[in-house]
Scaffold this motif. Structure first.
Motif, PDB file in Angstrom:
ATOM      1  N   MET A 244       0.858  -1.190   0.000  1.00 67.47           N
ATOM      2  CA  MET A 244       0.000   0.000   0.000  1.00 67.47           C
ATOM      3  C   MET A 244       0.888   1.232   0.000  1.00 67.47           C
ATOM      4  O   MET A 244       1.607   1.492   0.968  1.00 67.47           O
ATOM      5  CB  MET A 244      -0.919  -0.002   1.222  1.00 67.47           C
ATOM      6  CG  MET A 244      -1.788   1.256   1.327  1.00 67.47           C
ATOM      7  SD  MET A 244      -2.988   1.139   2.661  1.00 67.47           S
ATOM      8  CE  MET A 244      -3.331   2.890   2.955  1.00 67.47           C
ATOM      9  N   GLU A 245       0.869   1.958  -1.096  1.00 69.36           N
ATOM     10  CA  GLU A 245       1.591   3.220  -1.153  1.00 69.36           C
ATOM     11  C   GLU A 245       0.681   4.327  -0.655  1.00 69.36           C
ATOM     12  O   GLU A 245      -0.484   4.429  -1.072  1.00 69.36           O
ATOM     13  CB  GLU A 245       2.059   3.522  -2.578  1.00 69.36           C
ATOM     14  CG  GLU A 245       2.909   4.782  -2.668  1.00 69.36           C
ATOM     15  CD  GLU A 245       3.558   4.969  -4.024  1.00 69.36           C
ATOM     16  OE1 GLU A 245       4.308   5.961  -4.175  1.00 69.36           O
ATOM     17  OE2 GLU A 245       3.345   4.130  -4.924  1.00 69.36           O
ATOM     18  N   ALA A 246       1.183   5.119   0.274  1.00 65.57           N
ATOM     19  CA  ALA A 246       0.383   6.193   0.867  1.00 65.57           C
ATOM     20  C   ALA A 246       1.189   7.485   0.880  1.00 65.57           C
ATOM     21  O   ALA A 246       2.426   7.473   0.801  1.00 65.57           O
ATOM     22  CB  ALA A 246      -0.033   5.813   2.286  1.00 65.57           C
ATOM     23  N   ASP A 247       0.495   8.612   1.002  1.00 63.25           N
ATOM     24  CA  ASP A 247       1.230   9.869   1.109  1.00 63.25           C
ATOM     25  C   ASP A 247       1.645  10.109   2.561  1.00 63.25           C
ATOM     26  O   ASP A 247       1.303   9.336   3.459  1.00 63.25           O
ATOM     27  CB  ASP A 247       0.416  11.043   0.551  1.00 63.25           C
ATOM     28  CG  ASP A 247      -0.875  11.296   1.327  1.00 63.25           C
ATOM     29  OD1 ASP A 247      -0.868  11.140   2.568  1.00 63.25           O
ATOM     30  OD2 ASP A 247      -1.884  11.653   0.695  1.00 63.25           O
ATOM     31  N   HIS A 248       2.369  11.198   2.796  1.00 56.01           N
ATOM     32  CA  HIS A 248       2.976  11.434   4.104  1.00 56.01           C
ATOM     33  C   HIS A 248       1.947  11.724   5.195  1.00 56.01           C
ATOM     34  O   HIS A 248       2.282  11.722   6.387  1.00 56.01           O
ATOM     35  CB  HIS A 248       3.965  12.600   4.012  1.00 56.01           C
ATOM     36  CG  HIS A 248       3.301  13.929   3.751  1.00 56.01           C
ATOM     37  ND1 HIS A 248       2.893  14.317   2.493  1.00 56.01           N
ATOM     38  CD2 HIS A 248       2.963  14.945   4.599  1.00 56.01           C
ATOM     39  CE1 HIS A 248       2.347  15.525   2.569  1.00 56.01           C
ATOM     40  NE2 HIS A 248       2.371  15.913   3.831  1.00 56.01           N
TER      41      HIS A 248
END
Length: 323
Positions: A244-248
């Motif tokens: 799962m790529e997520a933002d900061h």
């Protein structure tokens, strides 16, 4: 105390350390080590679990089981169908749970004092639904365990990958203080691997379910076979892997007392922790798999590349399909 791993292959071998069998002629070969018994289900010649002879000798067997003579090869423990075909699944579930409860009441295995008898798991490859097999049953009978792992990561403005890693609480009985995958859990009988990740992400890491449903991606599965201290001496694992790529702005937080904290680490920091032996063994394999899939470990920079890839996806000596 075990010495720290020196290579990525060492890390994979720690999770996949049982002997290899020749599968060139048959899908489910006899085990070369006569110390082990095959667990057979009614109407099925394929082994669905592997038990060490010490477990077989101590188990308070009931009339629902037939144990072969020690001088017969392969040695077997067969579950009998007390329903005469009317409800084979229920008969098998009841037989396995019944003998484990009997062993627990007698204090036969110390491992049962730490195991929950209330969490139902499913056995892959069974011809009928064996979905009332508690964790304790799987450990004693060497039945395949299914886990789901999710690695949540973010990218810096420069494109560097950073991964959120939880540290197990120091009070836990198993692997205290070790590093886990971002989200990990046993897959219950009534849920899919993806549903397990959604549930665990919310329960263990305070990650909203809607975000996981939208952004988590299935990335295959890892298969492994290892020696075990859970009772059987043998453990087969199927680890379903998600990224799962997520933002900061998405930051996991401990939801209970099983996790001390989450840290956001870069690749070099993770490599150093892997080689210090700070990861739980199956989570180390998941991280190595992530490195392979994201081009961090390649054939050009890793001499054991092909062996690593093969060991992460080994053929199992127990069925994973009903056919």
């Amino acid at each position: 105390m075990a010495s720290p791993p020196k290579t990525y292959l060492d890390l994979v071998k720690a999770c996949d350390n049982f002997f290899f069998t020749d599968i060139s002629y048959t899908a489910y070969p006899e085990f070369p080590d006569p110390e082990f018994y095959q667990l057979l289900l009614p109407g099925d010649s394929r082994p669905h679990g592997i038990l060490h002879q010490s477990v077989v000798a101590k188990m308070p067997w009931t009339s629902d089981f037939e144990v072969s003579s020690a001088d017969v090869q392969p040695r077997t423990v067969r579950v009998l169908d007390s329903s005469d075909g009317r409800d084979t699944a229920h008969a098998c579930n009841a037989a396995l749970l019944g003998v484990v409860q009997k062993a627990a009441e007698a204090g036969t295995f110390t491992s049962l004092s730490h195991q929950r008898l209330t969490e139902d798991l499913r056995t892959p490859g069974a011809k009928y639904p064996l979905d009332r097999l508690q964790r304790a049953v799987a450990g004693l009978f060497g039945i395949t365990r299914r886990n789901a792992h999710m690695t949540m990561y973010t990218r810096t403005p420069e494109g560097e990958i950073k991964i959120w890693l939880p540290f197990r609480s120091a009070h836990l009985r198993t692997y205290p203080g070790k590093i886990n995958s971002t989200v990990v859990g046993d897959i219950k009988a009534d849920e899919s691997p993806f549903e397990c990740i959604i549930h665990r992400a919310d329960l263990k890491a305070s990650i909203p379910k809607c975000l996981v449903r939208q952004h988590a991606k299935s990335c295959g599965a890892i298969t492994c076979t290892c020696t075990s201290d859970a009772g059987s001496g043998y453990e087969t694992g199927i680890l379903y892997v998600y990224d799962m790529e997520a933002d900061h702005t998405v930051m996991p937080k401990p939801q209970n007392n099983e996790v001390e904290e989450f840290n956001l680490w870069g690749v070099q920091q993770i490599k150093e922790a892997l080689f210090r032996g700070e990861f739980k063994s199956n989570c180390a394999s998941v991280m190595v798999d992530f490195f392979v899939r994201h081009g961090i470990i390649t054939n050009e920079n890793e001499p054991d590349y092909l062996e690593i890839v093969s060991r992460l996806h080994r053929t199992l000596a127990v069925p994973t399909s009903v056919n």
